[in-house]
Design an enzyme around this catalytic site. Structure first.
Site, PDB file in Angstrom:
ATOM      1  N   HIS A 155       0.811  -1.221   0.000  1.00 41.86           N
ATOM      2  CA  HIS A 155       0.000   0.000   0.000  1.00 41.86           C
ATOM      3  C   HIS A 155       0.840   1.265   0.000  1.00 41.86           C
ATOM      4  CE1 HIS A 155      -3.654  -2.133   2.044  1.00 41.86           C
ATOM      5  NE2 HIS A 155      -3.583  -2.375   0.762  1.00 41.86           N
ATOM      6  N   ASN A 156       2.017   1.216   0.625  1.00 40.58           N
ATOM      7  CA  ASN A 156       2.861   2.410   0.769  1.00 40.58           C
ATOM      8  C   ASN A 156       4.230   2.139   0.158  1.00 40.58           C
ATOM      9  OD1 ASN A 156       0.801   3.523   2.276  1.00 40.58           O
ATOM     10  ND2 ASN A 156       1.806   3.278   4.256  1.00 40.58           N
ATOM     11  N   SER A 193     -13.356  -2.389   7.156  1.00 42.65           N
ATOM     12  CA  SER A 193     -12.984  -1.758   8.415  1.00 42.65           C
ATOM     13  C   SER A 193     -13.602  -2.523   9.589  1.00 42.65           C
ATOM     14  CB  SER A 193     -13.435  -0.300   8.423  1.00 42.65           C
ATOM     15  OG  SER A 193     -14.757  -0.181   7.945  1.00 42.65           O
ATOM     16  N   MET A 194     -13.052  -3.690   9.882  1.00 41.20           N
ATOM     17  CA  MET A 194     -13.398  -4.510  11.034  1.00 41.20           C
ATOM     18  C   MET A 194     -14.809  -5.096  10.957  1.00 41.20           C
ATOM     19  SD  MET A 194     -12.159  -3.780  14.884  1.00 41.20           S
ATOM     20  CE  MET A 194     -12.943  -2.186  15.036  1.00 41.20           C
ATOM     21  N   SER A 230     -14.930  -6.919   2.960  1.00 42.63           N
ATOM     22  CA  SER A 230     -13.740  -6.642   2.151  1.00 42.63           C
ATOM     23  C   SER A 230     -14.026  -7.131   0.736  1.00 42.63           C
ATOM     24  CB  SER A 230     -12.523  -7.366   2.718  1.00 42.63           C
ATOM     25  OG  SER A 230     -12.223  -6.918   4.023  1.00 42.63           O
ATOM     26  N   HIS A 266      -6.925   1.640  -1.499  1.00 39.48           N
ATOM     27  CA  HIS A 266      -6.335   0.583  -0.659  1.00 39.48           C
ATOM     28  C   HIS A 266      -7.263   0.150   0.464  1.00 39.48           C
ATOM     29  CE1 HIS A 266      -5.867   3.536   2.485  1.00 39.48           C
ATOM     30  NE2 HIS A 266      -5.045   2.809   3.197  1.00 39.48           N
TER      31      HIS A 266
END
Length: 484
Positions: free
Chosen positions: A332-333, A383-384, A388, A407
């Protein structure tokens, strides 16, 4: 002052532009992907202003780009993509971020969720006990300098050679889990110290291990090629380069700040410190950043091995029967040298993806043979408490966004606002009622990472798909999660 909607040029229903003449310092226009519904939230943040600042950097090519999960970050916005010419462009540590190669991997098992019976909580408890997590956590693997140098050079390959996974995993990892230009000698002693005991640790914040069920298949042919079926038991792992990566970023922000005058680079924001890609400082940063990226790939490879053992133990199964298999691992980064067609000609560029996922299309040489016909698997974690997605890269993303998409969902509330508004204990109880078992180091991190603190993942993915940057392949729902 925040942007006004009338200052934006509408390219189509899901693409917006800030023209180059908006600011005399811009070297390229800004483009970002969003529905009209999302505009209000994006406009009121400083993320678009950050994209304008990025567009002012030397050597930027085509556009400074924002994905639909865009939000404020250090220097560059998170959910941002920018490519710079290798001859007259720059590389910037702020365009990668402190958690170098924070990324995500998706693995699937041979089991269906219905096979777990009443073992869901046992799995989560065993994972929580087996995987070191939390701020500054250390694991059982010690990597003194002579070992760490090999990790920094070989990445996932070192982990597999050391018994954490199989050779097939290497082929299913972006860059085969190792960037060749990595130079372990470019790292400081402090970076080595911070990396010595953190291999195989999850970390804190938004890092997680989530057990999931494949609930929806949108493209049966591609899903089959990816090895997915409805009802399947799957695992998603999100982590990065830990303290070592943070130290590399911190070291080079200071180093490159000292060289700005030497190269006559003027930045709107000191968090955008940069050096020419071709300069000694720029090359040294890319070598160190690549080494940290390799550390992150080794880390996720080890985490997957720990996860496999924990789940097999919980279910009292052999690892062969569990059949855990990596679908793909994406960064992602990161900043990487890639070749893209500009005005019909191949050009070498330094592509920064910060909170963005590579999404190369079918037929690209960088993809493993098994995915050459389908396009790259693109993993978009929720997000939890939310779903997804698994997508596949398209030719449009290659033409428009240097082969990149979002992402994740993207933060909507700062951590401080989430803490103020959300009760972690009540959130935990709410998730349990929805059939999601949660174990975390504390209620604070749960509140900070609550689904309410993030944008709606369904709407973010809808923009990506309708902008034709990626195709929707499958959806997964969480049934258990551990967080640091």
């Amino acid at each position: 002052m925040a942007f006004q909607e009338q200052e934006l040029k509408k390219v189509n229903d899901f693409t917006w532009e800030i023209p180059r003449d908006y600011d005399s310092g811009m070297n390229a226009p800004v483009r970002f992907y969003a529905s009209r519904e999302m505009l209000g939230q994006i406009i009121k943040e400083d993320a678009l202003k950050q994209l304008v600042n990025v567009a002012c950097l030397p050597g930027i090519v085509k556009y400074a780009l924002g994905m639909p999960d865009i939000h404020w970050g250090y220097g560059f916005p998170i959910g941002g993509v920018a490519a710079f010419d290798s001859g007259n462009g720059v590389v910037s540590p702020g365009g990668v971020g402190f958690d170098i190669n924070c990324g995500v991997r998706l693995a699937v098992t041979a089991l269906e969720v219905k096979d777990l019976r009443d073992k869901r909580e046992d799995i989560v408890n065993t994972l929580y006990a087996s995987v070191p997590l939390g701020v500054g956590s250390e694991g059982s693997i010690r990597a003194p300098r002579n070992i760490l140098s090999k990790v920094l050079k070989k990445g996932s390959g070192w982990a597999v050679e050391s018994g954490y996974g199989c050779a097939e995993d290497i082929d299913r990892t972006e860059e085969k889990g190792s960037i060749a230009i990595a130079d372990p000698e470019a790292l400081s002693e402090r970076a080595y110290e911070r990396g010595e005991f953190q291999l195989g640790t999850l970390g804190s914040g938004n890092h997680f291990i989530e057990i999931q069920e494949v609930t929806d298949i949108y493209n049966p042919g591609v899903a089959n090629e990816f090895g997915l079926f409805k009802g399947q038991f799957a695992v998603m792992i999100h982590s990065g380069s830990r303290g070592l990566g943070y130290q590399v970023c911190d070291d080079f922000i200071k180093k490159l700040a000292r060289s700005l005058g030497k190269y006559g680079i003027s930045v709107r924001d000191r968090q955008l410190v940069s050096a020419p890609v071709s300069s000694p400082e720029g090359q040294e940063y890319l070598s160190a950043m690549s080494a940290a990226a390799n550390y992150a790939w080794a880390n996720r490879q080890i985490l997957m091995s720990l996860t496999e053992k924990a789940i097999a133990k919980s279910l009292n199964l052999g690892e062969k029967t569990l059949g855990l298999r990596l679908v793909y691992d994406v960064a992602h980064n990161i900043a990487k040298m890639e070749t893209h067609k500009i005005d019909g000609k191949p050009v070498e560029l330094c592509v920064h993806r910060k909170g963005a996922t590579r999404a190369f299309p079918a037929g690209h040489d960088s993809l493993p043979r098994i995915y050459r016909k389908t396009g790259q698997p693109v993993i978009i974690p929720g997000s939890m408490g939310t779903s997804s997605y698994l997508l596949a890269g398209t030719a449009v993303s290659m033409e428009e966004s240097f082969g990149s998409v979002c992402h994740g969902a993207g933060r909507m509330l700062s951590r401080s606002r989430a803490l103020k508004n959300i009760d972690g204990r009540k959130l935990c109880e709410s998730l349990e009622r929805k059939g999601i078992s949660v174990r975390a180091k504390g209620m604070k991190v749960l509140a900070e990472e609550a689904p309410e603190a993030y944008k709606d993942i369904d709407k973010v993915v809808e923009v990506v798909v309708k902008a034709k940057l990626a195709d929707k392949i499958a959806r997964l729902r969480p049934i258990g999660v551990i967080k640091g």
